[in-house]
Each structure stands twice: as C-alpha cells, then as structure tokens.
Write a protein that holds these residues in place. Sequence first.
Motif: not given
Length: 115
Positions: A74-87
Amino acid sequence: MSGRQSAEASPYVVTGILTVQSHDVYALIDLESSLSYVTPYIATSFGIEPEQLHEPFSVSILVGESIMVARIYRDYVVTVHGRDTMANLIELGMIDFDVIMGIDWLYSCFAKLDY
C-alpha cells in the motif's frame, strides 16, 4: 511471441521506465487492467512489508493462465516527470515487467486519457 512482445504490441498499453519508491522499474501501463501489480523480486528491494488481502483472488495473465494473488503493498510513491503520486500494488509473480500500472493508479493522478 512472448508475453512482453504481445503486451508491447497492444494499442492499450504503454511501456517504459517509472520511478517507484525511488527505484527505476520497467513498467507496463495497461488501460485494460483495473488494478496495479508488482513483482515480488522488485517489491522486496523497497523494504516495505506487504499486507495480506482479506480475500485472495485470481488474475488472468497474457498467456491465458490464472494466478492467485494474496498480498498488497500500500501507498507506494510513483514519480512521473518529477511529480509524486501514490499507488497500491498487488504482488504478482511475473517476469516480463517489474510493475503493471492499471487504471486505478491513473485515476489517482487525475489523468485524462484520449485514445
């Protein structure tokens, strides 16, 4: 054709490198998958213990087989183009990709898809 080759040939997927928990991983973004997955090998390098799912379930894979899944990260940090979101990533024994990102994750990014 391998599972990886057939996946990459589909018009509903994108492949490439994503950053998950500060690690670069080979990812498949699959618009036909409702959930996101991670291989156990990659997940162990993140140093986060998984949770047991209350109800394990079966996942169909590209070669027509089904695999039972029972653990979630739960709540892994995914970074795309310098922006973080959770997955949330469900543990899935696979060899062709490190992670498969489904539409559940895209929703959390407020992504809009036009295909």
